[in-house]
Design a protein around this motif. Sequence first.
Motif, short mmCIF file in Angstrom:
data_model
loop_
_atom_site.label_atom_id
_atom_site.label_comp_id
_atom_site.label_asym_id
_atom_site.label_seq_id
_atom_site.Cartn_x
_atom_site.Cartn_y
_atom_site.Cartn_z
N MET A 193 -35.74 20.11 39.88
CA MET A 193 -36.41 19.24 38.95
C MET A 193 -37.67 19.59 38.37
O MET A 193 -38.48 19.89 39.24
CB MET A 193 -36.23 17.85 39.41
N SER A 194 -37.93 19.92 37.02
CA SER A 194 -39.17 19.93 36.48
C SER A 194 -39.87 19.17 35.43
O SER A 194 -41.06 19.48 35.28
CB SER A 194 -38.99 21.69 35.87
N CYS A 232 -35.32 15.64 33.77
CA CYS A 232 -34.66 15.94 35.13
C CYS A 232 -34.35 14.94 36.18
O CYS A 232 -33.27 14.55 36.73
CB CYS A 232 -35.47 17.29 35.81
N GLU A 233 -35.45 14.26 36.37
CA GLU A 233 -35.24 13.08 37.32
C GLU A 233 -34.38 12.05 36.64
O GLU A 233 -33.54 11.46 37.47
CB GLU A 233 -36.80 12.34 37.45
N ARG A 286 -39.48 13.90 41.53
CA ARG A 286 -39.64 15.55 41.56
C ARG A 286 -40.60 16.07 42.34
O ARG A 286 -40.54 17.24 42.77
CB ARG A 286 -39.40 15.88 40.16
N GLU A 326 -39.41 16.67 45.64
CA GLU A 326 -38.17 16.84 45.59
C GLU A 326 -37.08 15.81 46.33
O GLU A 326 -36.59 16.55 47.15
CB GLU A 326 -38.15 18.54 46.05
N TYR A 369 -28.15 20.68 39.85
CA TYR A 369 -29.49 20.77 40.69
C TYR A 369 -28.92 21.25 42.03
O TYR A 369 -27.93 20.73 42.50
CB TYR A 369 -30.08 19.65 40.92
#
Length: 68
Positions: free
Chosen positions: A13-14, A18-19, A39, A42, A64
């Motif tokens: 996740m960046s 992503c989250e 994120r 992680e 992911y």
Amino acid sequence: MSIMATTITVEGMSCGSCEQTVEDALLNVEGVTTVNVDRSTESATVEGNTNADSLVTVVEDAGYSASA
């Protein structure tokens, strides 16, 4: 029936998007009531009546890396 909290590791996740993708995927798992994805650590903490293996599978299906 007891509700458990399960934390899984989520790598890759960046950004906030992503989250959100991981959160949406986890909320679609039957039995999940709440999800907290972070994120920076992680991790994803999930509350509900489900098992870690199904959570990992859904996160991996979303693109992911995950582990329980």
